[in-house]
Enzyme design. Structure first.
Site, PDB file in Angstrom:
ATOM      1  N   HIS A  62       0.400  -0.945   0.262  1.00  0.00           N
ATOM      2  CA  HIS A  62      -0.045  -0.130  -0.310  1.00  0.00           C
ATOM      3  C   HIS A  62       0.901   1.344  -0.169  1.00  0.00           C
ATOM      4  CE1 HIS A  62      -4.112   2.355   0.058  1.00  0.00           C
ATOM      5  NE2 HIS A  62      -3.381   2.736   1.545  1.00  0.00           N
TER       6      HIS A  62
ATOM      7  N   ASP B 163      -7.791   8.819  -6.807  1.00  0.00           N
ATOM      8  CA  ASP B 163      -7.358   9.961  -5.495  1.00  0.00           C
ATOM      9  C   ASP B 163      -5.582  10.374  -5.379  1.00  0.00           C
ATOM     10  OD1 ASP B 163      -5.400   8.099  -4.685  1.00  0.00           O
ATOM     11  OD2 ASP B 163      -7.044   7.176  -3.431  1.00  0.00           O
TER      12      ASP B 163
ATOM     13  N   LYS C 125     -11.490  13.617  -4.771  1.00  0.00           N
ATOM     14  CA  LYS C 125     -12.130  13.383  -3.433  1.00  0.00           C
ATOM     15  C   LYS C 125     -11.757  13.798  -2.163  1.00  0.00           C
ATOM     16  CE  LYS C 125     -10.242   9.033  -1.891  1.00  0.00           C
ATOM     17  NZ  LYS C 125     -10.332   8.057  -1.107  1.00  0.00           N
TER      18      LYS C 125
ATOM     19  N   ARG D 205     -13.675  12.752   2.024  1.00  0.00           N
ATOM     20  CA  ARG D 205     -13.665  11.688   2.939  1.00  0.00           C
ATOM     21  C   ARG D 205     -14.792  11.826   3.561  1.00  0.00           C
ATOM     22  NH1 ARG D 205     -11.955   6.390   2.529  1.00  0.00           N
ATOM     23  NH2 ARG D 205     -10.657   5.637   1.376  1.00  0.00           N
TER      24      ARG D 205
ATOM     25  N   ASP E  55     -11.265  -2.341  -1.094  1.00  0.00           N
ATOM     26  CA  ASP E  55     -11.912  -2.416   0.018  1.00  0.00           C
ATOM     27  C   ASP E  55     -13.445  -2.838   0.277  1.00  0.00           C
ATOM     28  OD1 ASP E  55     -12.780  -3.710   2.917  1.00  0.00           O
ATOM     29  OD2 ASP E  55     -11.309  -2.054   3.937  1.00  0.00           O
ATOM     30  N   THR E  56     -13.721  -1.873   0.691  1.00  0.00           N
ATOM     31  CA  THR E  56     -15.494  -1.689   0.771  1.00  0.00           C
ATOM     32  C   THR E  56     -15.718  -0.991  -0.906  1.00  0.00           C
ATOM     33  OG1 THR E  56     -15.422   0.759   1.623  1.00  0.00           O
ATOM     34  CG2 THR E  56     -15.813  -1.277   2.716  1.00  0.00           C
ATOM     35  N   GLY E  57     -15.257  -0.622  -1.542  1.00  0.00           N
ATOM     36  CA  GLY E  57     -15.889  -0.215  -3.561  1.00  0.00           C
ATOM     37  C   GLY E  57     -16.360   0.949  -3.241  1.00  0.00           C
ATOM     38  N   GLY E  58     -16.324   1.276  -2.154  1.00  0.00           N
ATOM     39  CA  GLY E  58     -17.191   3.285  -1.065  1.00  0.00           C
ATOM     40  C   GLY E  58     -15.736   4.493  -2.458  1.00  0.00           C
ATOM     41  N   THR E  59     -14.439   3.962  -2.537  1.00  0.00           N
ATOM     42  CA  THR E  59     -14.025   4.701  -3.238  1.00  0.00           C
ATOM     43  C   THR E  59     -13.820   4.914  -4.341  1.00  0.00           C
ATOM     44  OG1 THR E  59     -12.580   5.391  -1.625  1.00  0.00           O
ATOM     45  CG2 THR E  59     -12.006   6.013  -3.704  1.00  0.00           C
TER      46      THR E  59
END
Length: 193
Positions: free
Chosen positions: A7, A47, A70, A72, A102-106
């Site tokens: 990462h 981002d 973006k 948060r 991860d959660t797909g939000g971004t």
């Protein structure tokens, strides 16, 4: 130790032994490059933190770069709001590149921002498909035409989604392992890809 797409590059410094940091970009980029008209392709960083990675994709695919700005939501965990797109995406096939989903939000918010700016199509490419919590629903309900991951993590049945593709990184790991055990150069392996 062989790693793939840490990462942050600085993580290498926390290991006590030798570390070879491999990159899945050649596997992912070659797949994407073989599927799309490169004249219509724009590589997009979701981002500011991924701009350097996206720039490497641009060099490999001969495509221009765009960036999604973006923020948060500080009051809601895993909530992302995409604000604006910097770069030309109208009538382009945009490939959003990231190290992990991860959660797909971004990534889904970034895709929505691209479509709002007139993108013809959006493909997502990421090394690690963590896909936790609401990720399956977000991917399923997104306008993205294809999500491309490597098999660094198991993606169970590709979540049962037709638009999820999982690519093997076995040849990359095998080549690096061979170079290590034959006292070869892993760096040379990465440069030739």
């Amino acid at each position: 130790i062989l790693t793939i797409d840490l990462h942050a590059d600085q993580i290498q410094g926390f290991f006590d032994g030798p570390v070879d940091h491999l990159f899945a970009m050649p596997v992912l980029a070659d797949y994407i490059g073989s599927k799309v008209d490169r004249e219509a392709l724009t590589v997009v960083s979701p981002d500011a933190g991924r701009v350097r990675v996206a720039d490497g994709w641009c060099d490999r695919l001969g495509a221009p770069l765009a960036i999604v700005h973006k923020r948060r939501d500080k009051d809601v965990a895993h909530q992302v709001t995409a604000h604006e797109v910097v770069g030309e995406v109208r009538d382009r096939v945009c490939v959003l590149v990231d190290d992990m989903i991860d959660t797909g939000g971004t990534i889904c918010a970034a895709a929505d921002a691209l479509f709002a700016q007139g993108a013809r199509d959006v493909i997502v490419a990421a090394t690690h498909g963590v896909l936790s919590g609401p990720a399956a629903d977000r991917l399923k309900n997104s306008q993205v035409s294809e999500f491309v991951f490597t098999d660094t993590l198991p993606v169970p049945g590709a979540l049962g989604l037709d638009k999820v593709t999982v690519l093997s990184i076995a040849p990359l790991i095998a080549g690096a392992s061979r170079a290590v055990f034959e006292n070869g150069s892993v760096t040379r392996l990465l440069q030739s890809r």
